[in-house]
Motif scaffolding. Structure first.
Motif, PDB file in Angstrom:
ATOM      1  N   TYR A 166     -78.223 -34.544  54.018  1.00  0.00           N
ATOM      2  CA  TYR A 166     -79.116 -33.280  53.968  1.00  0.00           C
ATOM      3  C   TYR A 166     -79.941 -33.105  52.643  1.00  0.00           C
ATOM      4  CZ  TYR A 166     -76.470 -32.633  58.278  1.00  0.00           C
ATOM      5  OH  TYR A 166     -75.884 -32.785  59.314  1.00  0.00           O
ATOM      6  N   ALA A 167     -79.891 -34.382  51.801  1.00  0.00           N
ATOM      7  CA  ALA A 167     -80.869 -34.394  50.628  1.00  0.00           C
ATOM      8  C   ALA A 167     -82.265 -34.795  51.455  1.00  0.00           C
ATOM      9  CB  ALA A 167     -80.368 -35.287  49.705  1.00  0.00           C
ATOM     10  N   GLY A 168     -81.970 -35.176  52.627  1.00  0.00           N
ATOM     11  CA  GLY A 168     -83.334 -35.933  53.285  1.00  0.00           C
ATOM     12  C   GLY A 168     -83.891 -35.220  54.429  1.00  0.00           C
ATOM     13  N   LYS A 169     -83.005 -34.256  54.968  1.00  0.00           N
ATOM     14  CA  LYS A 169     -83.495 -33.657  56.037  1.00  0.00           C
ATOM     15  C   LYS A 169     -82.715 -32.249  56.098  1.00  0.00           C
ATOM     16  CE  LYS A 169     -79.880 -35.298  59.525  1.00  0.00           C
ATOM     17  NZ  LYS A 169     -80.007 -35.796  60.937  1.00  0.00           N
ATOM     18  N   GLY A 170     -83.009 -31.365  56.932  1.00  0.00           N
ATOM     19  CA  GLY A 170     -82.381 -30.082  57.080  1.00  0.00           C
ATOM     20  C   GLY A 170     -81.120 -29.890  58.208  1.00  0.00           C
ATOM     21  N   LEU A 171     -80.300 -28.826  57.524  1.00  0.00           N
ATOM     22  CA  LEU A 171     -79.067 -28.468  58.339  1.00  0.00           C
ATOM     23  C   LEU A 171     -79.264 -27.068  58.882  1.00  0.00           C
ATOM     24  CD1 LEU A 171     -76.281 -29.000  59.038  1.00  0.00           C
ATOM     25  CD2 LEU A 171     -75.590 -28.377  56.849  1.00  0.00           C
ATOM     26  N   THR A 172     -78.982 -26.852  60.131  1.00  0.00           N
ATOM     27  CA  THR A 172     -79.023 -25.769  60.759  1.00  0.00           C
ATOM     28  C   THR A 172     -77.638 -25.025  61.038  1.00  0.00           C
ATOM     29  OG1 THR A 172     -81.360 -25.874  61.718  1.00  0.00           O
ATOM     30  CG2 THR A 172     -79.859 -24.185  62.523  1.00  0.00           C
ATOM     31  N   VAL A 173     -77.343 -23.793  60.610  1.00  0.00           N
ATOM     32  CA  VAL A 173     -75.925 -23.290  60.976  1.00  0.00           C
ATOM     33  C   VAL A 173     -76.227 -21.886  61.445  1.00  0.00           C
ATOM     34  CG1 VAL A 173     -74.117 -22.204  59.822  1.00  0.00           C
ATOM     35  CG2 VAL A 173     -74.876 -24.393  58.924  1.00  0.00           C
ATOM     36  N   THR A 174     -75.736 -21.679  62.613  1.00  0.00           N
ATOM     37  CA  THR A 174     -75.894 -20.843  63.465  1.00  0.00           C
ATOM     38  C   THR A 174     -74.754 -19.822  63.392  1.00  0.00           C
ATOM     39  OG1 THR A 174     -77.618 -21.621  64.899  1.00  0.00           O
ATOM     40  CG2 THR A 174     -76.568 -19.704  65.658  1.00  0.00           C
ATOM     41  N   THR A 175     -74.761 -18.511  63.027  1.00  0.00           N
ATOM     42  CA  THR A 175     -73.671 -17.597  63.121  1.00  0.00           C
ATOM     43  C   THR A 175     -73.874 -16.343  63.823  1.00  0.00           C
ATOM     44  OG1 THR A 175     -73.951 -16.414  61.049  1.00  0.00           O
ATOM     45  CG2 THR A 175     -73.114 -18.648  60.741  1.00  0.00           C
ATOM     46  N   ASP A 176     -72.935 -15.595  64.016  1.00  0.00           N
ATOM     47  CA  ASP A 176     -73.341 -14.120  64.622  1.00  0.00           C
ATOM     48  C   ASP A 176     -74.432 -13.595  64.069  1.00  0.00           C
ATOM     49  OD1 ASP A 176     -71.332 -14.867  66.540  1.00  0.00           O
ATOM     50  OD2 ASP A 176     -69.836 -13.544  65.430  1.00  0.00           O
ATOM     51  N   ALA A 177     -74.626 -13.643  62.845  1.00  0.00           N
ATOM     52  CA  ALA A 177     -75.511 -12.956  62.061  1.00  0.00           C
ATOM     53  C   ALA A 177     -76.812 -13.531  62.258  1.00  0.00           C
ATOM     54  CB  ALA A 177     -74.913 -12.842  60.527  1.00  0.00           C
ATOM     55  N   GLY A 178     -77.025 -14.801  62.478  1.00  0.00           N
ATOM     56  CA  GLY A 178     -78.262 -15.294  62.581  1.00  0.00           C
ATOM     57  C   GLY A 178     -78.030 -16.848  62.361  1.00  0.00           C
ATOM     58  N   THR A 179     -79.622 -17.313  62.184  1.00  0.00           N
ATOM     59  CA  THR A 179     -79.436 -18.854  62.038  1.00  0.00           C
ATOM     60  C   THR A 179     -79.913 -19.264  60.416  1.00  0.00           C
ATOM     61  OG1 THR A 179     -79.886 -19.563  64.300  1.00  0.00           O
ATOM     62  CG2 THR A 179     -80.800 -21.072  62.685  1.00  0.00           C
ATOM     63  N   PHE A 180     -79.287 -20.168  59.902  1.00  0.00           N
ATOM     64  CA  PHE A 180     -79.360 -20.487  58.435  1.00  0.00           C
ATOM     65  C   PHE A 180     -79.740 -21.838  58.323  1.00  0.00           C
ATOM     66  CE2 PHE A 180     -76.274 -17.133  58.506  1.00  0.00           C
ATOM     67  CZ  PHE A 180     -76.423 -16.283  57.264  1.00  0.00           C
ATOM     68  N   THR A 181     -81.083 -22.095  57.502  1.00  0.00           N
ATOM     69  CA  THR A 181     -81.489 -23.565  57.361  1.00  0.00           C
ATOM     70  C   THR A 181     -81.323 -23.806  56.080  1.00  0.00           C
ATOM     71  OG1 THR A 181     -83.739 -22.690  56.987  1.00  0.00           O
ATOM     72  CG2 THR A 181     -83.458 -23.204  59.166  1.00  0.00           C
ATOM     73  N   GLY A 182     -80.658 -25.023  55.964  1.00  0.00           N
ATOM     74  CA  GLY A 182     -80.319 -25.723  54.572  1.00  0.00           C
ATOM     75  C   GLY A 182     -80.627 -26.961  54.309  1.00  0.00           C
ATOM     76  N   ARG A 183     -80.501 -27.183  52.998  1.00  0.00           N
ATOM     77  CA  ARG A 183     -80.910 -28.662  52.579  1.00  0.00           C
ATOM     78  C   ARG A 183     -80.213 -28.799  51.000  1.00  0.00           C
ATOM     79  NH1 ARG A 183     -85.829 -31.319  54.436  1.00  0.00           N
ATOM     80  NH2 ARG A 183     -86.104 -33.379  53.331  1.00  0.00           N
ATOM     81  N   VAL A 184     -79.903 -30.009  50.641  1.00  0.00           N
ATOM     82  CA  VAL A 184     -79.230 -30.284  49.326  1.00  0.00           C
ATOM     83  C   VAL A 184     -80.311 -30.475  48.268  1.00  0.00           C
ATOM     84  CG1 VAL A 184     -77.913 -31.927  48.184  1.00  0.00           C
ATOM     85  CG2 VAL A 184     -77.190 -31.333  50.416  1.00  0.00           C
ATOM     86  N   SER A 185     -80.428 -29.783  47.336  1.00  0.00           N
ATOM     87  CA  SER A 185     -81.274 -29.896  46.200  1.00  0.00           C
ATOM     88  C   SER A 185     -80.513 -29.790  44.960  1.00  0.00           C
ATOM     89  CB  SER A 185     -82.293 -29.104  46.410  1.00  0.00           C
ATOM     90  OG  SER A 185     -83.226 -29.325  45.019  1.00  0.00           O
ATOM     91  N   GLY A 186     -80.576 -30.785  43.891  1.00  0.00           N
ATOM     92  CA  GLY A 186     -79.777 -30.388  42.794  1.00  0.00           C
ATOM     93  C   GLY A 186     -78.283 -30.412  42.829  1.00  0.00           C
ATOM     94  N   GLY A 187     -78.196 -31.170  43.959  1.00  0.00           N
ATOM     95  CA  GLY A 187     -76.304 -31.171  43.946  1.00  0.00           C
ATOM     96  C   GLY A 187     -75.885 -30.082  44.658  1.00  0.00           C
ATOM     97  N   LYS A 188     -76.790 -29.066  45.273  1.00  0.00           N
ATOM     98  CA  LYS A 188     -76.202 -27.857  45.842  1.00  0.00           C
ATOM     99  C   LYS A 188     -76.737 -27.803  47.272  1.00  0.00           C
ATOM    100  CE  LYS A 188     -76.033 -24.746  41.977  1.00  0.00           C
ATOM    101  NZ  LYS A 188     -74.365 -24.346  42.222  1.00  0.00           N
ATOM    102  N   LEU A 189     -75.895 -27.469  48.326  1.00  0.00           N
ATOM    103  CA  LEU A 189     -76.534 -27.313  49.613  1.00  0.00           C
ATOM    104  C   LEU A 189     -76.929 -25.728  49.747  1.00  0.00           C
ATOM    105  CD1 LEU A 189     -77.125 -28.182  52.535  1.00  0.00           C
ATOM    106  CD2 LEU A 189     -74.352 -27.955  52.939  1.00  0.00           C
TER     107      LEU A 189
END
Length: 410
Positions: free
Chosen positions: A260-283
């Motif tokens: 996920y340093a090279g592509k996005g990750l999608t997490v869907t919860t009851d509250a909505g959809t979160f889009t993530g990526r790793v940068s600087g060691g953090k997701l």
């Protein structure tokens, strides 16, 4: 759905302990839970008490060798249930000459044992072949509390006793209960809840207890978690006891962070959809626009996760701790479930919902894998975030009439 973490969460706060404390994200991760909030009343249909039936189909122990303990809290203090169904506060004076309480409820000489279960939040322990020793102690607030059994600690006074438990919250909103293997697995238990409908969970397949012991023993790095024929302890507790590698999940975590340093990750919860990526060691995830944290604060923004440790994954704690905030908590739960189920690196849309894809990697939670394979409905509480996508051995009813706990065949 009221998850296991929300229905029993917070019990670790202020608890008196006689054994090491597990993650506070776990409802009963500490040996002596303190008073905690219970789910809000939603229907007002639940009675002040209801029948609890206990059925011994273990085939290994007669009724005369089985005791149960109903312990927990009523929202203001720690309590226990007496054989006649009365709710009594825990008291230091309850300790006998041996230094321990005797809150044991014996089973009927034969057949089904029935008692009245009052509204409370707690655990139903079963002890086979010998009684459990609960010690009444003073907690950090000066209140009487119980030091609960910790079967994963060799020095615990209950280590040699065959025992296990189910968990529940029963209030005016209904009954919310589960069979749990988050800490360990020893006695196969099943719950039947009758109310608006009849539901069951926790029942094992024929011969599955022995299969769990065998499969965990055969999994690379998991063999020392099997304690004879007495119990299998969860890998998190094994890690703390020096029986499990502290870096077991490290390669899998590194792989996911790299992916996920090279592509996005999608997490869907009851509250909505979160889009993530790793940068600087953090997701880091972008919070859905307009979504506010529970309790207020500006909407939107980001939520970030440092690279978790193996212990964080197993206990669903540390970097993966899940506060009840609608943002960090739900995302942490999904990430923790994906790492335990070995789907995070391979599936960029989470949570994964096909159980056929779970536990397919060599570096997986073989303990949770064995527990899910053992149950008839495929559901188990092998780790604290096992409720993600509905794979936990959890049931609830807003208008409960009776509950049956069955010791199923060994």
């Amino acid at each position: 759905m009221i998850t296991r973490r929300s229905l029993l969460g917070g019990l670790a706060a202020g608890a008196a302990t006689a054994s090491p404390i597990a993650s506070a994200t776990r409802a009963f991760g500490t040996p002596a839970p303190a008073p905690a909030p219970v789910p809000p009343a939603r229907t007002g249909r639940a009675a002040a008490s209801m029948p609890l039936h206990v059925v011994n189909r273990s085939g290994a122990y007669a009724n005369s060798s089985v005791w149960i303990y109903v312990v927990g809290n009523d929202g203001t203090q720690q309590v226990h249930v007496t054989p006649d169904g009365a709710l009594r506060p825990v008291a230091l004076a309850d300790n006998g000459p041996d230094g321990y309480t005797d809150y044991a409820i014996p089973l009927a000489a034969s057949g089904t044992t029935t008692l009245q279960l009052p509204q409370m939040s707690g655990r139903i322990y079963t002890a086979l072949g010998g009684k459990l020793r609960f010690k009444a102690v003073e907690d950090g607030n000066g209140k009487a509390a119980l030091a609960y059994p910790a079967g994963w600690v060799a020095s615990d006074p209950n280590y040699d006793v065959l025992h296990d438990c189910a968990e529940f919250t029963y209030n005016s909103g209904g009954m919310f209960c589960n069979t749990t293997m988050v800490d360990m697995f020893s006695v196969p238990l099943a719950i039947e809840l009758t109310g608006a409908k009849k539901q069951t969970t926790g029942e094992l397949k024929d011969g599955a207890r022995a299969t769990v012991f065998s499969e965990v023993r055969a999994a690379e790095g998991f063999d020392r978690l099997v304690i004879g024929d007495r119990r299998v302890i969860a890998p998190g507790h094994g890690l703390d006891s020096g029986l499990f590698a502290t870096d077991h999940f490290a390669p899998a975590i590194d792989e996911a962070w790299s992916v996920y340093a090279g592509k996005g990750l999608t997490v869907t919860t009851d509250a909505g959809t979160f889009t993530g990526r790793v940068s600087g060691g953090k997701l880091s995830f972008t919070v859905p626009p307009g979504l506010k944290r529970r309790g207020g604060g500006a909407p939107g923004g980001t939520v970030s996760f440092d690279r978790p440790s193996t212990r964080d994954v197993l206990f669903c704690d540390g970097t993966l701790a899940a506060p009840n905030d609608r943002i960090r908590g739900p995302v942490a739960a999904v990430l923790g479930a994906a790492l335990n189920r070995s789907t995070l690196a391979s599936q960029a849309r989470q949570p994964a919902t096909d159980p056929a894809a779970f536990y397919r990697q060599r570096l997986t939670n073989h303990y949770a894998k064995a527990m899910h394979a053992a149950t008839r409905d495929g559901k188990a509480y092998g780790f604290a975030f096992d409720d993600v996508a509905g794979f936990a051995s959890y049931i609830e009813d807003g208008a409960p009439k009776e509950i049956t706990l069955t010791l199923t065949p060994f």
